[in-house]
Design an enzyme around this catalytic site. Structure first.
Site, PDB file in Angstrom:
ATOM      1  N   ASP A 113      51.259  46.200  46.113  1.00 63.18           N
ATOM      2  CA  ASP A 113      50.073  46.550  45.329  1.00 63.18           C
ATOM      3  C   ASP A 113      50.365  46.116  43.904  1.00 63.18           C
ATOM      4  O   ASP A 113      51.279  46.650  43.258  1.00 63.18           O
ATOM      5  CB  ASP A 113      49.820  48.067  45.398  1.00 63.18           C
ATOM      6  CG  ASP A 113      48.544  48.461  44.661  1.00 63.18           C
ATOM      7  OD1 ASP A 113      48.164  47.764  43.686  1.00 63.18           O
ATOM      8  OD2 ASP A 113      47.933  49.467  45.034  1.00 63.18           O
ATOM      9  N   THR A 171      33.466  34.499  50.359  1.00 61.15           N
ATOM     10  CA  THR A 171      34.417  35.566  50.707  1.00 61.15           C
ATOM     11  C   THR A 171      33.716  36.889  50.414  1.00 61.15           C
ATOM     12  O   THR A 171      32.580  36.891  49.926  1.00 61.15           O
ATOM     13  CB  THR A 171      35.687  35.495  49.818  1.00 61.15           C
ATOM     14  OG1 THR A 171      35.273  35.698  48.454  1.00 61.15           O
ATOM     15  CG2 THR A 171      36.417  34.175  49.945  1.00 61.15           C
ATOM     16  N   LYS A 173      39.717  36.888  33.415  1.00 61.81           N
ATOM     17  CA  LYS A 173      40.166  35.546  33.793  1.00 61.81           C
ATOM     18  C   LYS A 173      40.479  34.709  32.537  1.00 61.81           C
ATOM     19  O   LYS A 173      41.375  33.866  32.569  1.00 61.81           O
ATOM     20  CB  LYS A 173      39.134  34.856  34.690  1.00 61.81           C
ATOM     21  CG  LYS A 173      38.923  35.566  36.041  1.00 61.81           C
ATOM     22  CD  LYS A 173      40.191  35.664  36.890  1.00 61.81           C
ATOM     23  CE  LYS A 173      39.923  36.205  38.293  1.00 61.81           C
ATOM     24  NZ  LYS A 173      41.136  36.365  39.113  1.00 61.81           N
ATOM     25  N   TYR A 220      35.193  41.002  34.296  1.00 62.82           N
ATOM     26  CA  TYR A 220      35.786  39.997  35.184  1.00 62.82           C
ATOM     27  C   TYR A 220      36.021  38.698  34.414  1.00 62.82           C
ATOM     28  O   TYR A 220      37.119  38.125  34.453  1.00 62.82           O
ATOM     29  CB  TYR A 220      34.875  39.739  36.387  1.00 62.82           C
ATOM     30  CG  TYR A 220      35.433  38.696  37.342  1.00 62.82           C
ATOM     31  CD1 TYR A 220      36.362  39.052  38.315  1.00 62.82           C
ATOM     32  CD2 TYR A 220      35.027  37.363  37.278  1.00 62.82           C
ATOM     33  CE1 TYR A 220      36.882  38.106  39.196  1.00 62.82           C
ATOM     34  CE2 TYR A 220      35.540  36.410  38.151  1.00 62.82           C
ATOM     35  CZ  TYR A 220      36.466  36.792  39.108  1.00 62.82           C
ATOM     36  OH  TYR A 220      36.980  35.833  39.969  1.00 62.82           O
ATOM     37  N   ASN A 232      47.151  35.704  43.660  1.00 59.76           N
ATOM     38  CA  ASN A 232      45.805  35.533  44.210  1.00 59.76           C
ATOM     39  C   ASN A 232      44.984  36.832  44.190  1.00 59.76           C
ATOM     40  O   ASN A 232      43.765  36.792  44.072  1.00 59.76           O
ATOM     41  CB  ASN A 232      45.941  35.015  45.650  1.00 59.76           C
ATOM     42  CG  ASN A 232      44.630  35.032  46.400  1.00 59.76           C
ATOM     43  OD1 ASN A 232      43.831  34.110  46.294  1.00 59.76           O
ATOM     44  ND2 ASN A 232      44.385  36.095  47.167  1.00 59.76           N
TER      45      ASN A 232
END
Ligand SMILES: NC(=O)c1ccc[n+]([C@@H]2O[C@H](COP(=O)([O-])OP(=O)(O)OC[C@H]3O[C@@H](n4cnc5c(N)ncnc54)[C@H](OP(=O)(O)O)[C@@H]3O)[C@@H](O)[C@H]2O)c1
Length: 242
Positions: A60, A200, A169, A165, A87
């Site tokens: 984790d 996904t 990144k 988000y 990832n």
């Protein structure tokens, strides 16, 4: 040292799982990282049934204890790590809300997994990567981390403002540049990957890219030769603006 050893975090599903499959098909021994041990074992069994050499490992990325335990297991079993693919990632925001309306909790949880998790995993596994003849680190970023494109009204991502988000990144990209600087005189290369907008759980069913193609950038950067880039932001061989 003939067989390469790779660890992929968040590899029980999505892009990470397909990256495990494609890397293992090239002869790399792949360690499938998953925060839920049972999901990792199920994923590993699936690829083993395809004749691929993979194993499962619980990790984790938001828990230092879990990262340390995972590193000790890799050291005990393999003694080194050749490829680390960071990832694992989350997108927790409510798309319907404005940037100022996203919760602070979403910001914190996003940065915990997408930024601090990557930094922590990298710090803990770096000694094992330094034992590799040619270590490779791949950070799963996103084109949504590009501030150049976000400030260009003509860019295709201009209207996709999910701030935690996207900023996570951007921060991951900055970390990639700083780590590449630290490692520039070593045998290790580190790069940021944009996989594409991929079908996904995160990318959604409407995403244009199939998972099989979404894994390609990670695989290419994991297998870079000595002349490959260090500290770049790449999608399918093309350099993206920061
Ligand atoms: N899909 C896209 O269009 C797209 C575009 C650009 C970038 N990316 C990036 O590509 C990466 C993979 O995305 P994906 O589309 O394959 O997403 P996904 O299908 O949602 O898979 C995400 C993976 O990350 C794992 N994860 C989440 N938090 C974790 C934690 N704390 N510790 C360990 N593992 C954790 C998940 O585990 P559980 O199964 O336990 O939840 C899952 O295995 C992410 O970094 C994402 O930001 C995706």
């Amino acid at each position: 040292m003939s067989e390469k050893i790779a660890l992929i975090t968040g590899a029980n599903k999505g892009i990470g799982f397909e990256t495990a499959r494609q890397l293992a098909r090239t002869g790399v021994h792949v360690i499938i990282g998953s925060r839920d041990r049972a999901k990792g074992v199920a994923a590993a069994l699936k690829l083993q049934a395809e004749g691929l050499e993979v194993e499962a490992l619980a990790i984790d990325v938001t828990h230092l204890g879990s990262i340390g335990e995972a590193a000790r297991e890799v050291e005990r079993k393999h003694g080194r790590l050749d490829i680390l693919i960071n990832n694992a990632g989350v997108m927790l925001e409510d798309y319907a809300k404005k940037p100022t309306e996203q919760t602070l909790e979403a910001w914190r949880k996003t940065f915990d997994a997408n930024v601090f998790g990557v930094v922590a995993v990298t710090q803990v596994f770096l000694p094992l990567l330094k034992k590799s003849a040619a270590g490779r680190i791949v950070n799963l970023s996103s084109i949504l981390g590009s501030n150049t494109l976000h400030s260009d009204p003509a860019s295709p991502i201009y209207n996709f403002k999910v701030p935690a988000y996207n900023a996570s990144k951007s921060a991951l990209n900055a970390w990639t540049v700083h780590l590449a600087y630290e490692l520039k005189d070593s045998k290790i290369k580190v790069n940021a990957a944009h996989p594409g907008h991929v079908k996904t759980d995160m990318g959604g069913a409407q995403a244009p890219m199939e998972i099989v193609d979404g894994a390609k950038t990670s695989v290419q950067l994991a297998l870079l030769g000595p002349d490959g880039p260090n500290g770049a932001f790449i999608h399918l061989g093309e350099t993206l603006p920061w």
